[in-house]
Write an enzyme that holds these catalytic residues in place. Structure first.
Site, short mmCIF file in Angstrom:
data_model
loop_
_atom_site.label_atom_id
_atom_site.label_comp_id
_atom_site.label_asym_id
_atom_site.label_seq_id
_atom_site.Cartn_x
_atom_site.Cartn_y
_atom_site.Cartn_z
N TYR A 85 0.87 -1.19 0.00
CA TYR A 85 0.00 0.00 0.00
C TYR A 85 0.90 1.22 0.00
O TYR A 85 1.59 1.48 0.99
CB TYR A 85 -0.87 -0.04 1.25
CG TYR A 85 -1.86 1.10 1.40
CD1 TYR A 85 -2.73 1.42 0.38
CD2 TYR A 85 -1.93 1.83 2.59
CE1 TYR A 85 -3.65 2.45 0.53
CE2 TYR A 85 -2.85 2.86 2.75
CZ TYR A 85 -3.71 3.16 1.70
OH TYR A 85 -4.62 4.18 1.86
N TYR A 137 -11.81 -4.96 7.33
CA TYR A 137 -10.50 -4.50 7.81
C TYR A 137 -10.61 -3.39 8.84
O TYR A 137 -10.12 -3.47 9.96
CB TYR A 137 -9.64 -4.00 6.63
CG TYR A 137 -8.34 -3.43 7.09
CD1 TYR A 137 -7.24 -4.26 7.33
CD2 TYR A 137 -8.20 -2.07 7.38
CE1 TYR A 137 -6.06 -3.75 7.81
CE2 TYR A 137 -7.02 -1.55 7.86
CZ TYR A 137 -5.96 -2.40 8.07
OH TYR A 137 -4.79 -1.90 8.58
N HIS A 138 -11.31 -2.32 8.44
CA HIS A 138 -11.33 -1.11 9.27
C HIS A 138 -12.22 -1.29 10.50
O HIS A 138 -12.12 -0.54 11.46
CB HIS A 138 -11.79 0.07 8.45
CG HIS A 138 -11.07 0.15 7.14
ND1 HIS A 138 -11.44 -0.61 6.06
CD2 HIS A 138 -9.97 0.83 6.77
CE1 HIS A 138 -10.62 -0.38 5.06
NE2 HIS A 138 -9.71 0.48 5.46
N LYS A 171 -11.30 16.79 16.06
CA LYS A 171 -10.46 16.27 14.97
C LYS A 171 -10.42 17.28 13.83
O LYS A 171 -11.35 17.38 13.05
CB LYS A 171 -11.01 14.93 14.47
CG LYS A 171 -10.63 13.77 15.37
CD LYS A 171 -10.81 12.43 14.68
CE LYS A 171 -9.89 12.20 13.52
NZ LYS A 171 -8.46 12.13 13.83
N ASP A 230 -8.62 13.90 8.13
CA ASP A 230 -8.37 12.54 8.57
C ASP A 230 -9.56 12.00 9.37
O ASP A 230 -10.06 12.66 10.27
CB ASP A 230 -7.06 12.57 9.38
CG ASP A 230 -7.06 11.62 10.55
OD1 ASP A 230 -7.40 10.45 10.35
OD2 ASP A 230 -6.72 12.05 11.66
N HIS A 288 -9.73 8.99 10.99
CA HIS A 288 -9.44 7.94 11.97
C HIS A 288 -9.75 8.47 13.36
O HIS A 288 -8.94 9.11 14.00
CB HIS A 288 -7.99 7.48 11.84
CG HIS A 288 -7.73 6.76 10.57
ND1 HIS A 288 -7.38 7.42 9.41
CD2 HIS A 288 -7.81 5.46 10.25
CE1 HIS A 288 -7.24 6.54 8.44
NE2 HIS A 288 -7.50 5.33 8.91
#
Lengths: 326, 665
Positions: free
Chosen positions: B14, B168-169, B534, B538, B540
Site C-alpha cells: 500500500y 479490515y477497518h 479532529k 483525517d 481515523h
C-alpha cells in the site's frame, strides 16, 4: 473553596446586548459558576440587562420531544435559514448527564451543520446535571442573558420525564417534535403532557402516509382539548432531512409570538418565568422552610410582580437570600 | 516434489505519497523488486473529493498518499506501466466512481480496451461511516454510487472488482471477529440486494455480480482465531450466495478477499517487535488453502511511528516473498482440514455472527444501523473493552505492558528518526499546478460535462458514463465531488460515543481520578468541560472517541463533534462552549499545520492561554517544535495508559487556572 475572580459586570452586560461573542461566552461561564461570589455577580448581570428588551423583545423558543425524533436536524434546518438571513441566533442544547459518573457527552453541535460557520450564531451545549431528567437550573438565566442580544434564543432538550414540562415553563413558545410510526404520538397522548406544546411537529414526513396519519391523529386530539383557548395549536408535518415544510413551522412560530403579544402574555409570561426561577432558587437553597419564613410562595410571587419593570426584582431576591442566610 | 506448488497470492504494498511522479517511481521500483500488484494510497483531499487548493486540504496534500486531481495526474501515476498487465488496487471510497472513471478514461486515451483492466476499487461506504471516515454523501446516494459502479463494471470492465466489502477497518475500530463477520456480510448482502433492486442487471447475469464482489479483511495477532475467522467467512459466504442469491457455480460463490494485516496492534515501543507480529498475522490468512487470501499487503514495522520509507516497505514485501517462495506452504492441500479444534472454533464464530446478522436485520438493516448509531456504538464499546483489558494487564502486549526493558534500537536512531517525511513544499507545488491546469483546459467543455453529471445524479441513470466523459473533458476531483455534493448533500455520521458507562478498568485508579475531576470541578465552579476535536480531513477517530468516552466516565463534560472540522469550527466551539481545555487528534501527519491554525485562531479570540493537547502519530523529533508553538502535551500510540493521560489533562487544567497540581497518579 476557591473564590471566583471578579468580572466587570457592566462591560459584560453591554457586550451581551451587542451579542459580542467573547462577552456572551464569559457571561454564560459566569452564570454557570458555583463559586461564592460568582452567584452575586451573575445576579448583578441579570439585573443590569433587565428592561424593555427582556420584557418583550426577541423570541424564546423551546424544542423538545422524545429521543430520535430529529430535534437537532430540525434545529439545524431552522438555523441555516435564520443565519442566512442575518438574524442573531443563540442555542442552548441540553444533553443528559450520566447519573453514575456525572459526566456527559455533548454531541449536539455535530448534528447542526451551521455550528461554527456563522458569526451570528452561538451554540452552548449544557449537561442536564440532574438525576431525574429535569432541566439544569442554569438554563433559564442563561436563556435570559442571551435574549439581551439575540433575536432568537432556542432551548433544545430531550423530552424524558420532567424536562419537557420544565422547558415549557421557561420559554415563550414550546415546539414538541415527534416522529411517525415510532409510537411517539401515542406516548405523547398517554404521557399527560398535552399542555406542553404550543406547536406540534411531526418530523420525517418523507416516510409518507404514516406521517400524515400521525399528524391527523394529533390534530384531532389537540383540537378536542382546546375548545376554550384562543390559540389553536397547529400540527406541522415536515421533513427536516429534505428541508420540506419548514416554511409552515416558521410561520407558526411567528404566529404564536404575535398571538402572545396581542394577548399581552409575552411580557407576563416572561415575568412569571422570572418569578418561578426566584422561587425555585430560594427553594433549592433554603427549602420549604425558607419559603415559609418569607411568607410563602404566593406572597413572594405577589411581591415580585409588584416590582416588575423596575429592575428591582433580582435585587429583592438578593435581599431575601441575605435575610435567610442570617 | 510430488505436485506443483500453488500459485501465490498477489503481492502488494500500500503506497503513494507526495506526487503522481514520485509515486510512479516508487511503483516501478516496487515492481522491479518482485511485487506483483499495485496498491494505490491516495491523499486525504483526493479521498474526500477536494482539489489541493481547497481550504480544507491545507496541510494534507500528498501526506498519506498521492494527490490525483485529473486525467493527466492519472497518466503520470501509471507512466510506463502497461494498464492491461497491471493488477491495481485503489483504496478509494466516496470518490471511487470517479477514480474508476479516470482509470477507464486513461485506458481509452492509451488505446487499451477497458475490458482488459483488472484490479479493484475499495468502494465500501459503510465502513467509512463506522471507522475510516472519508465518506462524503449520505447513505442513500452513497449506496447508489456503489450500485452504479458495479452495474457498469460487470458488463464493461468484467475483470474489475468494483467493490471490496471491508471488515479490515472494523477490526481497527475495535471489532471482535464475530462483529467483523456479521457487519461485513450484512453489508455485502445490502449491496447485492440493492444491485438486484436497481434492475440494471438481467437476472441471468446476477451470478456474475456475486462473483465480482470481493472483500478486504484484517488479521490480528490471535492468529489461530483469525485463521478460523477466514474459514468462517468462506463457509458463510458460500452459504449466503447459494441460499439467498441462488448462485450455482461454486467458483462464483468463493469468498475472494485481499488482506492488509492489523495496524491497531502495532506498537511504537520496541517497534522491531512488529515484524514478528506482521509475520504471524500473515500466517492467519495464507495458512489454510481453502480460505487463503487472493492478495496480501503488509504494513511496515514502523507504522506507529510515522510514514514508512521505501526500505521499510521492501522489508514487508520480502516477508511475503519468503513465505511464498522459501517455505513449503504452497505445496500442500488445506493443512487444517479435519482438525476438530478448528471445526469447533469456526462453528462458534459462525453461530455468533449469524446471531449478530439477525440483530442488524431486526434493526432495519445496515443503513438503519448506521443512522441510529447502533453499529458504531457496538464498535466503540468493543474497543473500550480492549483498552480496559490492556489497562488491567489481562491482555499482554510485549514491550508495552510486559517486558518493557529494552536496549536502544539502532533502527530508530538514524538521522531521519526511522520514518519518511513528506516535503511541505509539495503542497504549494500542487496548488500552483492545479491553478495552471484549470487555466489551460477548455472550460466550456468542462462546464458541459459537469452539467451533464449533475443531471444524471438528479435522475436514475448510471453515473459512470457521465463521469468518464468528465474525465476526458478535464474535470478535477474537487469539481466532480463538488457537483455531487450539490445534488446529494453531505453527511455527518453518528460518533457512537454515547454508549452507556464503560467500566472494568482499574477501579482504584479510576475512583482516584474521579475524585480529582470532581474536586477540580468544585474549585473551578463548574465541572471540567473538555473539547475533543479532529481537525483536517483525517477520519481515523478511534483515539479521539476513546478519550471522549474515558473523560465522560471520569465525570467531565465532553464536547465532541466528530471528524473533519475546520480550525475555525474548533475555535468557535472552544469559545461558545466555554471549555477548560481542548484535545486535538490528528493521524494524517498534518499535525504541524493543524496545531498552528487552531492555536492562531484561539489567540485571535483571546483564548491563547487555553491548554491544547494533541494526540496522533507524531514523530518524537517533532514534539519540541509543537510544544514551542503552544501545544501543552503530546500523546502518541506509545501512551496507551488513558488514566495517565487523563491525570495529566486534569493537571493542565488546574495549572492553567492557578490551582495546585495533583501530580502523577
Amino acid at each position: 473553596m476557591n473564590q471566583a475572580t471578579s468580572v466587570d459586570v457592566k462591560t459584560l452586560a453591554e457586550g451581551l446586548a451587542r451579542a459580542d461573542r467573547s462577552c456572551v461566552a464569559n457571561a454564560l461561564n459566569l452564570i454557570d459558576d458555583k463559586r461564592p461570589g460568582a452567584h452575586e455577580q451573575a445576579l448583578q448581570l441579570l439585573t443590569a440587562i433587565d428592561g424593555e428588551r427582556l420584557n418583550q423583545g426577541g423570541h424564546l423558543i423551546g424544542i423538545t420531544g422524545p429521543p430520535g425524533a430529529g430535534k437537532s436536524s430540525l434545529l439545524s434546518a431552522l438555523l441555516e435559514r435564520w443565519c442566512h438571513r442575518g438574524l442573531q441566533v443563540a442555542v442552548l442544547a441540553v444533553d443528559p448527564s450520566s447519573p453514575k459518573t456525572g459526566g456527559a457527552l455533548l454531541g449536539d453541535r455535530l448534528r447542526m451543520s451551521a455550528a461554527g460557520q456563522h458569526k451570528n450564531l452561538f451554540i452552548r451545549s449544557l449537561a442536564s446535571r440532574q438525576q431525574l431528567g429535569g432541566l439544569a437550573p442554569e438554563v433559564w438565566p442563561m436563556s435570559r442573558a442571551l435574549l439581551a442580544g439575540y433575536d432568537l434564543v432556542l432551548v433544545e432538550t430531550v423530552g424524558v420525564g420532567q424536562s419537557e414540562i420544565d422547558v415549557a415553563n421557561i420559554v415563550d413558545t414550546t415546539v414538541y417534535v415527534v416522529q411517525p410510526a415510532s409510537g411517539d404520538s401515542i406516548q405523547f397522548l398517554k404521557s399527560g403532557i398535552m399542555e406542553v406544546p404550543d406547536i406540534m411537529v411531526v418530523n420525517k414526513s418523507d416516510l409518507g402516509s404514516i406521517a400524515t396519519k400521525a399528524a391527523n391523529e394529533l390534530t384531532q386530539v389537540l383540537h378536542r382539548s382546546e375548545q376554550h383557548t384562543a390559540w389553536q395549536r397547529p400540527v406541522c408535518k415536515l421533513s427536516a432531512r429534505d428541508r420540506e415544510g419548514i416554511d409552515a413551522l416558521e410561520e407558526a412560530l411567528k404566529a404564536h409570538r404575535d398571538h402572545l403579544r396581542a394577548q399581552n402574555s409575552l411580557t407576563s409570561g416572561r415575568m412569571q418565568q422570572q418569578v418561578a426561577y426566584i422561587i425555585r432558587q430560594l427553594n433549592d437553597e433554603f427549602g420549604s422552610h425558607g419559603i415559609k419564613k418569607l411568607g410563602g410562595s404566593k406572597q413572594i410571587a405577589a411581591h415580585c410582580q409588584s416590582l416588575h419593570g423596575t429592575g428591582q426584582m433580582l435585587a429583592s431576591y438578593n435581599a431575601w437570600v441575605e435575610e435567610l442566610r442570617r | 516434489m510430488s505436485k506443483p506448488k500453488d500459485r501465490p497470492w498477489l503481492l502488494r504494498t500500500y503506497s503513494g505519497h507526495s506526487s503522481a511522479r514520485a509515486s510512479n517511481e516508487l511503483y516501478r521500483a516496487n515492481l522491479a523488486k518482485g511485487q506483483t500488484g499495485l496498491s494505490v494510497a491516495f491523499d486525504l483531499p483526493t479521498q474526500t473529493g477536494y482539489d489541493p487548493d481547497h481550504p480544507l486540504a491545507r496541510g494534507e496534500v500528498g501526506k498519506v498518499g498521492v494527490p490525483i486531481s485529473h486525467l493527466d495526474d492519472m497518466d503520470v501515476l501509471f507512466d510506463q506501466l502497461p494498464l492491461d498487465q497491471m493488477n491495481t488496487s485503489m483504496t478509494i471510497n466516496a470518490v471511487a466512481a470517479w477514480m474508476l472513471a479516470l482509470y477507464i478514461a486513461l485506458a481509452e486515451r492509451r488505446g487499451v480496451d477497458p475490458a482488459k483492466l483488472s484490479g479493484t476499487t475499495q468502494n465500501d461506504i459503510v465502513k467509512e461511516y463506522l471507522s475510516r471516515g472519508t465518506h462524503i454523501f449520505p447513505p442513500g446516494p452513497s449506496l447508489r454510487l456503489i450500485v452504479d459502479t458495479i452495474t457498469y463494471s460487470v458488463p464493461n470492465v468484467p475483470k474489475w472488482n468494483p467493490t471490496n466489502i471491508c471488515s479490515y477497518h472494523l477490526q481497527e475500530a475495535g471489532a471482535t471477529p464475530v462483529q467483523e463477520l456479521a457487519y461485513a456480510l450484512s453489508t455485502a448482502m445490502m449491496v447485492l440486494d440493492a444491485v438486484r433492486k436497481s434492475g440494471q442487471i438481467p437476472e441471468q447475469d446476477f451470478p456474475n455480480v456475486v462473483g465480482r464482489l470481493s472483500f478486504f479483511v484484517n488479521a490480528g495477532i490471535r492468529f489461530v482465531e483469525e485463521c478460523c475467522k477466514m474459514r468462517a467467512f468462506t463457509q458463510m459466504w458460500d452459504n449466503i450466495t447459494r441460499e439467498r442469491y441462488g448462485v450455482e457455480d461454486a467458483k462464483k460463490r468463493r469468498f475472494r478477499y485481499g488482506v492488509q494485516v492489523n495496524s491497531l496492534g502495532l506498537t511504537e515501543q520496541q517497534p522491531e517487535n512488529n515484524v514478528q507480529r506482521i509475520v504471524l498475522e500473515m500466517l492467519a490468512v495464507v495458512l489454510s488453502k481453502d480460505a487463503r487470501a487472493r492478495a496480501v499487503q503488509l504494513p511496515a514495522w514502523n507504522e506507529a511511528l510515522g510514514l514508512p520509507r521505501p526500505w521499510d516497505q521492501q522489508w514487508s514485501l520480502r516477508i511475503q516473498q519468503v513465505m511464498a517462495f522459501e517455505t513449503d506452504l504452497l505445496e500442500y492441500d488445506d493443512i487444517l482440514d479435519g482438525s476438530p479444534v478448528i471445526v469447533d472454533k469456526v462453528q462458534e464464530l459462525v453461530d455468533g455472527a449469524n446471531e449478530e446478522i439477525a440483530r442488524v436485520a431486526e434493526q432495519g438493516g445496515v443503513l438503519a444501523g448506521i443512522e441510529s448509531g447502533y453499529m458504531k456504538q457496538a464498535l466503540v464499546k468493543s474497543h473500550a473493552e480492549r483498552l480496559r483489558a490492556i489497562e488491567r494487564n489481562e491482555l499482554t502486549i510485549v514491550g508495552v505492558n510486559k517486558y518493557t526493558e529494552t536496549a536502544e534500537s539502532p533502527l530508530t536512531t538514524s538521522g531521519d528518526g526511522g520514518i519518511m517525511k513528506v516535503d511541505d513544499a509539495v503542497e504549494q507545488q500542487h496548488i500552483d499546478a492545479i491553478v495552471a491546469f484549470r487555466a489551460s483546459r477548455d472550460n466550456k467543455k468542462v462546464g458541459e460535462a459537469l452539467a451533464r453529471l449533475k443531471q444524471v445524479a438528479q435522475g436514475s441513470d448510471n453515473i459512470m458514463p457521465a463521469s468518464i466523459a468528465c474525465a476526458h473533458a478535464g474535470v478535477t476531483t474537487g469539481e466532480w465531488a463538488g457537483a455531487l455534493r450539490e445534488v446529494f448533500g453531505e453527511y455527518r455520521a453518528p460518533t457512537g460515543i454515547d454508549i452507556s458507562g464503560q467500566h472494568g478498568g482499574d477501579e482504584n485508579l479510576e475512583s482516584a481520578l474521579r475524585e480529582r475531576v470532581a474536586k477540580t470541578g468544585e474549585e473551578l465552579g463548574r465541572p471540567i468541560k473538555l473539547l475533543v476535536a479532529k481537525p483536517g480531513l483525517d477520519g481515523h477517530s478511534n483515539g479521539a472517541e476513546q478519550i471522549a468516552v474515558k473523560a465522560r466516565e471520569l465525570g467531565m463534560e465532553v464536547v465532541y463533534e466528530g471528524i473533519r472540522l475546520t480550525p475555525q469550527q474548533i475555535v468557535a466551539a472552544a469559545q461558545e462552549e466555554g471549555v477548560h481545555m481542548v484535545g486535538l487528534s490528528v493521524l494524517s501527519g498534518s499535525h504541524g499545520a493543524m496545531a498552528e491554525m487552531v492555536l492562531d485562531g484561539l489567540r485571535e479570540v483571546g483564548l491563547g492561554e487555553l491548554p491544547v493537547t494533541m494526540g496522533g502519530i507524531i514523530p518524537d523529533n517533532e514534539h519540541e517544535a509543537l510544544k514551542r508553538s503552544g501545544i501543552a502535551a503530546i500523546y502518541t500510540p506509545k501512551d496507551s495508559d488513558l488514566n495517565a493521560i487523563m491525570a495529566e489533562m486534569v493537571d493542565l487544567t488546574r495549572s492553567h487556572n492557578k490551582l495546585k497540581v495533583f501530580g502523577a497518579l
